[in-house]
Motif scaffolding. Structure first.
Motif, PDB file in Angstrom:
ATOM      1  N   LEU A  68       0.816  -1.212   0.000  1.00 34.78           N
ATOM      2  CA  LEU A  68       0.000   0.000   0.000  1.00 34.78           C
ATOM      3  C   LEU A  68       0.855   1.269   0.000  1.00 34.78           C
ATOM      4  O   LEU A  68       0.318   2.363  -0.114  1.00 34.78           O
ATOM      5  N   THR A  69       2.180   1.145   0.102  1.00 33.58           N
ATOM      6  CA  THR A  69       3.044   2.324   0.000  1.00 33.58           C
ATOM      7  C   THR A  69       3.029   2.881  -1.414  1.00 33.58           C
ATOM      8  O   THR A  69       3.414   4.020  -1.633  1.00 33.58           O
ATOM      9  N   GLY A 104      -6.500   1.045   5.356  1.00 28.93           N
ATOM     10  CA  GLY A 104      -5.226   0.542   4.863  1.00 28.93           C
ATOM     11  C   GLY A 104      -4.052   1.239   5.520  1.00 28.93           C
ATOM     12  O   GLY A 104      -4.004   2.464   5.584  1.00 28.93           O
ATOM     13  N   VAL A 105      -3.133   0.459   6.044  1.00 27.60           N
ATOM     14  CA  VAL A 105      -1.915   0.985   6.665  1.00 27.60           C
ATOM     15  C   VAL A 105      -0.741   0.614   5.766  1.00 27.60           C
ATOM     16  O   VAL A 105      -0.411  -0.568   5.642  1.00 27.60           O
ATOM     17  N   PRO A 106      -0.124   1.607   5.102  1.00 29.44           N
ATOM     18  CA  PRO A 106       0.956   1.310   4.159  1.00 29.44           C
ATOM     19  C   PRO A 106       2.301   1.092   4.863  1.00 29.44           C
ATOM     20  O   PRO A 106       3.159   1.958   4.900  1.00 29.44           O
ATOM     21  N   VAL A 156      10.559  -0.338   2.846  1.00 32.81           N
ATOM     22  CA  VAL A 156       9.246   0.145   3.271  1.00 32.81           C
ATOM     23  C   VAL A 156       9.250   0.414   4.775  1.00 32.81           C
ATOM     24  O   VAL A 156       9.991  -0.207   5.532  1.00 32.81           O
ATOM     25  N   PRO A 157       8.412   1.350   5.231  1.00 32.59           N
ATOM     26  CA  PRO A 157       8.353   1.648   6.658  1.00 32.59           C
ATOM     27  C   PRO A 157       7.695   0.506   7.430  1.00 32.59           C
ATOM     28  O   PRO A 157       6.994  -0.323   6.850  1.00 32.59           O
ATOM     29  N   THR A 158       7.933   0.495   8.725  1.00 28.88           N
ATOM     30  CA  THR A 158       7.296  -0.511   9.585  1.00 28.88           C
ATOM     31  C   THR A 158       6.414   0.180  10.616  1.00 28.88           C
ATOM     32  O   THR A 158       6.562   1.365  10.897  1.00 28.88           O
ATOM     33  N   MET A 212      11.910  -5.304   1.039  1.00 26.31           N
ATOM     34  CA  MET A 212      10.866  -6.054   0.364  1.00 26.31           C
ATOM     35  C   MET A 212      11.232  -6.232  -1.092  1.00 26.31           C
ATOM     36  O   MET A 212      11.717  -5.315  -1.736  1.00 26.31           O
ATOM     37  N   TRP A 213      11.002  -7.432  -1.588  1.00 30.49           N
ATOM     38  CA  TRP A 213      11.229  -7.701  -2.995  1.00 30.49           C
ATOM     39  C   TRP A 213       9.878  -7.904  -3.661  1.00 30.49           C
ATOM     40  O   TRP A 213       9.030  -8.626  -3.161  1.00 30.49           O
ATOM     41  N   VAL A 214       9.698  -7.262  -4.795  1.00 32.58           N
ATOM     42  CA  VAL A 214       8.456  -7.376  -5.547  1.00 32.58           C
ATOM     43  C   VAL A 214       8.807  -7.791  -6.966  1.00 32.58           C
ATOM     44  O   VAL A 214       9.787  -7.307  -7.535  1.00 32.58           O
TER      45      VAL A 214
END
Length: 109
Positions: free
Chosen positions: A22-23, A40-42, A97-99, A55-57
């Motif tokens: 969601l980022t 939604g929490v990105p 990505v943030p946590t 993160m790998w996409v």
């Protein structure tokens, strides 16, 4: 399939979805349009906030893999990288990505 979507549609429930994908503004906008009852929490869920998750996409989207590097061994990170390499026709993107912690994400909702 999403268990929370089933509860939203069939039971009228509202909820929280914590998802690092969601980022992406495009994904977040689509999520908000399709899931108006779900906040939604990105971010990636972690034991402490203000960390960065790696993160790998894959493009085209097949399956995202994420790991908090501080909490994983180099062997675990290598296993994830090798799993992604099994998709030769996909491009692997490496994201940071943030946590967020679970209590913080619920407070934000």
């Amino acid at each position: 399939p999403s268990a929370s979507l089933l509860l939203e549609v069939c039971m009228g429930w509202a909820g929280v979805c914590i998802d690092p994908l969601l980022t992406s503004p495009l994904i977040l906008n689509r999520f908000n349009a399709l899931r108006p009852r779900c906040h939604g929490v990105p971010a990636a869920l972690a034991s402490s906030k203000n960390k960065e998750a790696r993160m790998w996409v894959l493009d085209p989207p097949i399956a995202p893999f994420s790991v908090l590097e501080d909490d994983a061994s180099s062997e675990q990170i290598d296993v994830i990288g090798d799993a992604l390499d099994a998709f030769p026709h996909a491009t692997k993107r490496d994201l940071s990505v943030p946590t967020v912690t679970l209590p913080a994400s619920l407070d934000a909702a």
